[in-house]
Design an enzyme around this catalytic site. Structure first.
Site, PDB file in Angstrom:
ATOM      1  NE  ARG A 196     -53.044  -5.078 -30.841  1.00 14.77           N
ATOM      2  CZ  ARG A 196     -52.349  -4.167 -31.536  1.00 14.77           C
ATOM      3  NH1 ARG A 196     -51.184  -3.282 -31.364  1.00 14.77           N
ATOM      4  NH2 ARG A 196     -53.719  -3.242 -31.484  1.00 14.77           N
ATOM      5  CG  HIS A 243     -56.686  -2.665 -36.105  1.00 16.14           C
ATOM      6  ND1 HIS A 243     -57.440  -2.904 -34.686  1.00 16.14           N
ATOM      7  CD2 HIS A 243     -55.165  -1.632 -36.047  1.00 16.14           C
ATOM      8  CE1 HIS A 243     -56.498  -1.970 -33.681  1.00 16.14           C
ATOM      9  NE2 HIS A 243     -55.408  -1.102 -34.351  1.00 16.14           N
ATOM     10  CD  GLN A 253     -56.788   2.751 -35.514  1.00 15.54           C
ATOM     11  OE1 GLN A 253     -55.888   2.609 -34.586  1.00 15.54           O
ATOM     12  NE2 GLN A 253     -56.933   4.164 -35.645  1.00 15.54           N
ATOM     13  CG  ASP A 263     -50.854   1.106 -41.116  1.00 13.35           C
ATOM     14  OD1 ASP A 263     -50.129   1.809 -39.503  1.00 13.35           O
ATOM     15  OD2 ASP A 263     -51.730  -0.179 -41.298  1.00 13.35           O
ATOM     16  CB  CYS A 278     -53.042   3.632 -36.984  1.00 19.42           C
ATOM     17  SG  CYS A 278     -52.398   2.626 -38.426  1.00 19.42           S
ATOM     18  NE  ARG A 314     -58.586   1.725 -32.101  1.00 20.82           N
ATOM     19  CZ  ARG A 314     -57.924   0.955 -31.971  1.00 20.82           C
ATOM     20  NH1 ARG A 314     -56.605   1.380 -32.327  1.00 20.82           N
ATOM     21  NH2 ARG A 314     -57.556  -0.195 -31.572  1.00 20.82           N
TER      22      ARG A 314
END
Ligand code: CP
Ligand code: NVA
Length: 315
Positions: free
Chosen positions: A111, A138, A141, A234, A274, A302
């Site tokens: 990340r 992402h 996700q 988001d 998310c 996830r």
């Protein structure tokens, strides 16, 4: 358990567009099987002796924890490589870091605040590299998002997702690429200047034409929410944009998910986010914790989606 197909073995995942529709479907099917056998079965030793390096240059709750738990549940281990503890923080090149880590670990999740940086790591690493979030994408996700939609609505085909808020975010970009590939309709409602990146949108047009997905930009939040099966949002201020917080809150205020918008959606519509969420900004407390919220299953997924991904990439 059905053995993992090998087509993803050793592959990098920088963005969802790196995958084919069939590969996404394989990941989802594998995730469903792993979720059903979460506390047992042959998957417990699937990654015996394998190690995932976790290189996080930004905060994370879900991604970091779910990758570590995923490795543990598959019989492997995860090595936490906090950026500040590495020589990387004292100027060691990313190239050298990638070469050395590849001698120790079987895959790396990273990340970082720059998409080019994770691509640079992948270019020099012999081990497969998974993007654990950059400002542009992402992908992990989006895999969990599709799994959640399938679980809650029983299908992907014919589903219509309305994404409201910051369409120029990593989460929206990956969702857009995923919907285009698997044939889910996506309508994005964002204020001017917050639309999905043009190159992401354009690149999705070919897979969308192949899958039959309609990827649209709505004129406003109510139009987007009308008859939607999923209302998705988001955070308004993504990591790295903190200096714009005030402006973003003002610009995005009309796009917050609330009960009035949910009433415009289909009768069985669910709400997704998310996380981390900011109650009173992009989502109301009632929607986040209410009985139409798929958010907590989405967060759990996830784990299952990444277990499937690791099993396919590393095993
Ligand atoms: N959704 C998500 O990636 O959460 P984290 O930032 O906590 O990993
Ligand atoms: N768009 C958000 C997602 C957090 C998981 C961010 O980049 O901060």
């Amino acid at each position: 358990m059905v053995p993992a197909p090998t087509s993803l073995r050793g592959r990098d995942l920088m963005r969802i567009a790196d995958l084919t529709a069939a590969e996404i479907e394989t990941v989802l099917a594998h995730a469903e099987r792993l979720k059903a056998h979460r506390h047992g079965g042959p998957s417990r030793t699937l990654l015996d002796g394998r190690v995932l390096g976790m290189l996080f240059e930004q905060p994370s709750t879900r991604t970091r924890a779910s990758f570590e738990v995923a490795m543990t549940q598959l019989g492997g281990t995860a090595l936490n490589l906090a950026a500040g503890d590495l020589q990387l923080s004292r100027g060691e090149p990313i190239r050298d870091t990638a070469i050395v880590l590849s001698r120790y670990v079987d895959a790396i999740v990273m990340r970082t605040a720059s998409h080019e940086r994770v691509e640079e790591l992948a270019a020099s690493a012999d081990a497969p590299v998974i993007n654990g979030l950059t400002p542009l994408h992402h992908p992990c996700q989006a895999l969990a998002d599709l799994l959640t939609v399938k679980e809650h609505l029983g299908r992907l085909d014919g589903v219509r997702i309305a994404f409201l808020g910051d369409g120029n975010s990593n989460v929206c970009h990956s969702l857009l690429e995923a919907c285009a590939l698997v044939g889910v309709d996506l309508v994005v409602a964002s204020p001017p200047g917050y639309e999905p990146a043009l190159d992401v949108h354009r690149r999705a047009s070919q897979p969308a034409a192949a899958s039959g997905a309609r990827i649209e930009i709505a004129s406003g939040p109510r139009e987007a929410a009308a008859d939607a099966d999923v209302l998705y949002t988001d955070v308004w201020t993504s990591m790295g944009s903190e200096h714009e917080r005030g402006q973003r809150a003002a610009d995005l205020a009309p796009y917050g998910l609330d009960e009035r918008l949910l009433r415009l959606a289909s009768d069985r519509a669910v709400v997704m986010h998310c996380l981390p969420a900011h109650v009173g900004e992009e989502i109301t407390e009632g929607l986040l914790y209410g009985d139409r919220s798929a958010v907590w299953d989405q967060a759990e997924n996830r784990l299952h989606a990444q277990k499937a991904l690791l099993a396919l990439v590393v095993a």
